[in-house]
Design a protein around this motif. Structure first.
Motif, PDB file in Angstrom:
ATOM      1  N   VAL A 153       0.619  -1.161   0.223  1.00  0.00           N
ATOM      2  CA  VAL A 153       0.060   0.090  -0.088  1.00  0.00           C
ATOM      3  C   VAL A 153       0.824   1.245  -0.108  1.00  0.00           C
ATOM      4  O   VAL A 153       1.741   1.663   0.802  1.00  0.00           O
ATOM      5  CB  VAL A 153      -0.771  -0.057   1.042  1.00  0.00           C
ATOM      6  CG1 VAL A 153      -1.728   1.189   1.263  1.00  0.00           C
ATOM      7  CG2 VAL A 153      -1.972  -1.347   1.168  1.00  0.00           C
ATOM      8  N   VAL A 154       0.795   2.029  -1.049  1.00  0.00           N
ATOM      9  CA  VAL A 154       1.740   3.266  -1.207  1.00  0.00           C
ATOM     10  C   VAL A 154       0.695   4.415  -0.902  1.00  0.00           C
ATOM     11  O   VAL A 154      -0.522   4.796  -1.532  1.00  0.00           O
ATOM     12  CB  VAL A 154       1.985   3.372  -2.706  1.00  0.00           C
ATOM     13  CG1 VAL A 154       2.834   4.700  -2.868  1.00  0.00           C
ATOM     14  CG2 VAL A 154       2.996   2.199  -3.044  1.00  0.00           C
ATOM     15  N   THR A 155       1.057   4.989   0.213  1.00  0.00           N
ATOM     16  CA  THR A 155       0.323   6.361   0.804  1.00  0.00           C
ATOM     17  C   THR A 155       0.853   7.761   0.369  1.00  0.00           C
ATOM     18  O   THR A 155       2.233   7.775   0.662  1.00  0.00           O
ATOM     19  CB  THR A 155       0.146   6.265   2.177  1.00  0.00           C
ATOM     20  OG1 THR A 155      -0.660   4.802   2.453  1.00  0.00           O
ATOM     21  CG2 THR A 155      -0.853   7.317   2.656  1.00  0.00           C
ATOM     22  N   MET A 156       0.270   8.558  -0.241  1.00  0.00           N
ATOM     23  CA  MET A 156       1.076   9.783  -0.494  1.00  0.00           C
ATOM     24  C   MET A 156       0.211  10.905   0.110  1.00  0.00           C
ATOM     25  O   MET A 156      -0.890  10.782   0.195  1.00  0.00           O
ATOM     26  CB  MET A 156       0.816   9.833  -2.159  1.00  0.00           C
ATOM     27  CG  MET A 156       1.689   8.990  -2.852  1.00  0.00           C
ATOM     28  SD  MET A 156       1.511   9.537  -4.642  1.00  0.00           S
ATOM     29  CE  MET A 156       2.091   7.966  -5.190  1.00  0.00           C
ATOM     30  N   HIS A 157       0.995  11.829   0.660  1.00  0.00           N
ATOM     31  CA  HIS A 157       0.389  13.097   1.279  1.00  0.00           C
ATOM     32  C   HIS A 157       1.008  14.318   0.146  1.00  0.00           C
ATOM     33  O   HIS A 157       2.249  14.471   0.159  1.00  0.00           O
ATOM     34  CB  HIS A 157       0.986  13.266   2.505  1.00  0.00           C
ATOM     35  CG  HIS A 157       0.540  14.784   3.211  1.00  0.00           C
ATOM     36  ND1 HIS A 157      -0.927  14.733   3.591  1.00  0.00           N
ATOM     37  CD2 HIS A 157       0.989  15.723   3.523  1.00  0.00           C
ATOM     38  CE1 HIS A 157      -0.944  16.098   4.129  1.00  0.00           C
ATOM     39  NE2 HIS A 157       0.295  16.314   4.162  1.00  0.00           N
ATOM     40  N   VAL A 158      -0.157  15.095  -0.068  1.00  0.00           N
ATOM     41  CA  VAL A 158       0.514  16.475  -0.950  1.00  0.00           C
ATOM     42  C   VAL A 158       0.699  17.471   0.062  1.00  0.00           C
ATOM     43  O   VAL A 158      -0.289  17.952   0.700  1.00  0.00           O
ATOM     44  CB  VAL A 158      -0.817  16.828  -1.776  1.00  0.00           C
ATOM     45  CG1 VAL A 158      -0.429  17.794  -2.706  1.00  0.00           C
ATOM     46  CG2 VAL A 158      -1.182  15.706  -2.747  1.00  0.00           C
ATOM     47  N   ALA A 159       2.006  17.858  -0.057  1.00  0.00           N
ATOM     48  CA  ALA A 159       2.323  18.923   0.888  1.00  0.00           C
ATOM     49  C   ALA A 159       2.419  20.284   0.165  1.00  0.00           C
ATOM     50  O   ALA A 159       1.960  21.199   0.900  1.00  0.00           O
ATOM     51  CB  ALA A 159       3.808  18.640   1.389  1.00  0.00           C
ATOM     52  N   GLU A 160       2.683  20.357  -1.116  1.00  0.00           N
ATOM     53  CA  GLU A 160       2.537  21.679  -1.979  1.00  0.00           C
ATOM     54  C   GLU A 160       2.098  21.321  -3.187  1.00  0.00           C
ATOM     55  O   GLU A 160       2.433  20.592  -4.213  1.00  0.00           O
ATOM     56  CB  GLU A 160       3.955  22.128  -2.107  1.00  0.00           C
ATOM     57  CG  GLU A 160       4.574  22.434  -0.859  1.00  0.00           C
ATOM     58  CD  GLU A 160       6.086  22.888  -0.954  1.00  0.00           C
ATOM     59  OE1 GLU A 160       6.204  24.088  -1.894  1.00  0.00           O
ATOM     60  OE2 GLU A 160       6.953  22.653  -0.515  1.00  0.00           O
ATOM     61  N   CYS A 161       0.793  21.898  -3.446  1.00  0.00           N
ATOM     62  CA  CYS A 161      -0.085  21.544  -4.723  1.00  0.00           C
ATOM     63  C   CYS A 161       0.767  22.300  -5.813  1.00  0.00           C
ATOM     64  O   CYS A 161       0.486  21.696  -6.964  1.00  0.00           O
ATOM     65  CB  CYS A 161      -1.432  22.003  -4.810  1.00  0.00           C
ATOM     66  SG  CYS A 161      -2.493  20.981  -3.528  1.00  0.00           S
ATOM     67  N   GLY A 162       1.412  23.530  -5.545  1.00  0.00           N
ATOM     68  CA  GLY A 162       2.134  23.836  -6.796  1.00  0.00           C
ATOM     69  C   GLY A 162       3.220  23.162  -7.403  1.00  0.00           C
ATOM     70  O   GLY A 162       3.535  23.479  -8.313  1.00  0.00           O
ATOM     71  N   LYS A 163       3.664  22.102  -6.627  1.00  0.00           N
ATOM     72  CA  LYS A 163       4.947  21.098  -7.326  1.00  0.00           C
ATOM     73  C   LYS A 163       4.342  19.761  -7.682  1.00  0.00           C
ATOM     74  O   LYS A 163       5.096  19.050  -7.719  1.00  0.00           O
ATOM     75  CB  LYS A 163       5.704  20.981  -6.079  1.00  0.00           C
ATOM     76  CG  LYS A 163       6.639  22.373  -5.570  1.00  0.00           C
ATOM     77  CD  LYS A 163       7.629  22.327  -4.708  1.00  0.00           C
ATOM     78  CE  LYS A 163       8.437  23.562  -4.140  1.00  0.00           C
ATOM     79  NZ  LYS A 163       9.328  23.245  -3.092  1.00  0.00           N
ATOM     80  N   VAL A 164       2.879  19.713  -7.812  1.00  0.00           N
ATOM     81  CA  VAL A 164       2.521  18.394  -8.651  1.00  0.00           C
ATOM     82  C   VAL A 164       1.735  18.854  -9.874  1.00  0.00           C
ATOM     83  O   VAL A 164       1.265  20.020 -10.042  1.00  0.00           O
ATOM     84  CB  VAL A 164       1.373  17.729  -7.388  1.00  0.00           C
ATOM     85  CG1 VAL A 164       2.397  17.431  -6.168  1.00  0.00           C
ATOM     86  CG2 VAL A 164       0.456  18.729  -7.348  1.00  0.00           C
ATOM     87  N   PRO A 165       1.949  17.894 -10.635  1.00  0.00           N
ATOM     88  CA  PRO A 165       1.478  17.894 -11.938  1.00  0.00           C
ATOM     89  C   PRO A 165      -0.373  18.042 -11.965  1.00  0.00           C
ATOM     90  O   PRO A 165      -0.609  17.331 -11.030  1.00  0.00           O
ATOM     91  CB  PRO A 165       1.820  16.972 -12.987  1.00  0.00           C
ATOM     92  CG  PRO A 165       2.002  15.691 -12.006  1.00  0.00           C
ATOM     93  CD  PRO A 165       2.679  16.557 -10.705  1.00  0.00           C
ATOM     94  N   GLU A 166      -0.897  18.811 -12.840  1.00  0.00           N
ATOM     95  CA  GLU A 166      -2.300  18.676 -12.879  1.00  0.00           C
ATOM     96  C   GLU A 166      -2.520  17.376 -13.410  1.00  0.00           C
ATOM     97  O   GLU A 166      -3.779  16.676 -13.063  1.00  0.00           O
ATOM     98  CB  GLU A 166      -2.809  19.762 -13.558  1.00  0.00           C
ATOM     99  CG  GLU A 166      -2.797  21.162 -13.085  1.00  0.00           C
ATOM    100  CD  GLU A 166      -3.221  22.200 -13.999  1.00  0.00           C
ATOM    101  OE1 GLU A 166      -3.805  22.153 -14.912  1.00  0.00           O
ATOM    102  OE2 GLU A 166      -3.086  23.458 -13.680  1.00  0.00           O
ATOM    103  N   ASN A 167      -2.174  16.818 -14.515  1.00  0.00           N
ATOM    104  CA  ASN A 167      -2.483  15.554 -15.060  1.00  0.00           C
ATOM    105  C   ASN A 167      -0.755  14.703 -15.206  1.00  0.00           C
ATOM    106  O   ASN A 167       0.222  15.237 -15.811  1.00  0.00           O
ATOM    107  CB  ASN A 167      -2.730  15.865 -16.473  1.00  0.00           C
ATOM    108  CG  ASN A 167      -4.254  16.427 -16.555  1.00  0.00           C
ATOM    109  OD1 ASN A 167      -5.095  15.925 -16.042  1.00  0.00           O
ATOM    110  ND2 ASN A 167      -4.602  17.634 -17.151  1.00  0.00           N
ATOM    111  N   ALA A 168      -1.059  13.728 -14.387  1.00  0.00           N
ATOM    112  CA  ALA A 168       0.289  12.767 -14.814  1.00  0.00           C
ATOM    113  C   ALA A 168       0.196  12.091 -15.947  1.00  0.00           C
ATOM    114  O   ALA A 168      -0.616  11.132 -15.919  1.00  0.00           O
ATOM    115  CB  ALA A 168       0.232  11.900 -13.346  1.00  0.00           C
ATOM    116  N   GLY A 169       1.134  12.286 -16.733  1.00  0.00           N
ATOM    117  CA  GLY A 169       1.183  11.448 -17.927  1.00  0.00           C
ATOM    118  C   GLY A 169       1.637  10.070 -17.972  1.00  0.00           C
ATOM    119  O   GLY A 169       1.003   9.127 -18.113  1.00  0.00           O
TER     120      GLY A 169
END
Length: 211
Positions: A153-169
């Motif tokens: 189980v891989v759990t992710m926590h978004v700390a900064e939305c500005g550093k993540v892509p809107e669409n992960a290709g």
């Protein structure tokens, strides 16, 4: 009557006298035959000497054959495969986040399998986005034997939305693998279904832009 009659033998010269005449002076004496016991000793000595020579000859021939014959080498033990050659990671689906988990958290299930070779240890699981932290259950390091698979189980926590892509290709995860042969970092692209689920989960997490 006159005439010459048969010559009478003289004294000691009778025809039936069987005593051998003495050899003339200066004639060498005939060789003396050795006693039977001495003959046996000499015969045994000759046989022993012949057996020893035969043994020496055989040993010399064997030594020459051993030296001249190509030495057979033991077959080399093949090295174990590199861990990245025998490990596969596939996407299973989204995982329900337990209640009370902090906001902007998303979770996914992946399946790690080991085809062959010695056991493989996962020492680290990571992802490429700077604004996202990641943990795994079970926590690294954990070990998987050949011929078996383990659900992670891989759990992710978004700390900064500005550093993540809107669409992960083509999103991927990096897995550090270790076995007896080597330590390798392998990137696994989990396919279009994972890309879709990850993009949607990131949009939901950052929809209010409260991070």
């Amino acid at each position: 009557m006159s005439g010459v009659g048969p010559i009478e033998p003289g004294e000691g010269t009778h025809a039936w006298d069987t005593h051998p005449a003495e050899p003339p002076a200066g004639t060498p004496a005939p060789p003396r035959t050795p006693p039977a016991r001495l003959r046996r000793l000499l015969s045994d000595h000759r046989r022993a000497a012949l057996a020893a020579l035969t043994t020496v000859g055989l040993l010399a021939a064997c030594a020459l054959l051993y030296v001249t014959r190509p030495q057979e080498r033991e077959p080399a033990i093949p090295e174990p495969p590199f861990p990245a050659q025998v490990v596969d990671v596939t996407y299973v689906g989204e995982h329900t986040v337990p209640p009370g988990t902090r906001p902007h958290t998303l979770a996914f299930e992946v399946l790690l399998s080991v085809d062959s070779g010695p056991p493989v240890t996962v020492t680290r699981v990571s992802q490429p986005y700077a604004g996202v932290s990641l943990t795994s259950a079970p926590r690294a390091p954990f070990r998987t034997k050949a011929g078996s698979a383990r659900k992670i189980v891989v759990t992710m926590h978004v700390a900064e939305c500005g550093k993540v892509p809107e669409n992960a290709g083509l999103p991927f995860i990096d897995v550090t693998l270790r076995n007896k042969r080597a330590i390798q970092v392998q990137s696994f692209i989990l396919g279009p279904r994972y890309a879709h689920d990850l993009s949607r989960a990131l949009q939901v997490a950052c929809s209010n832009d409260s991070t």
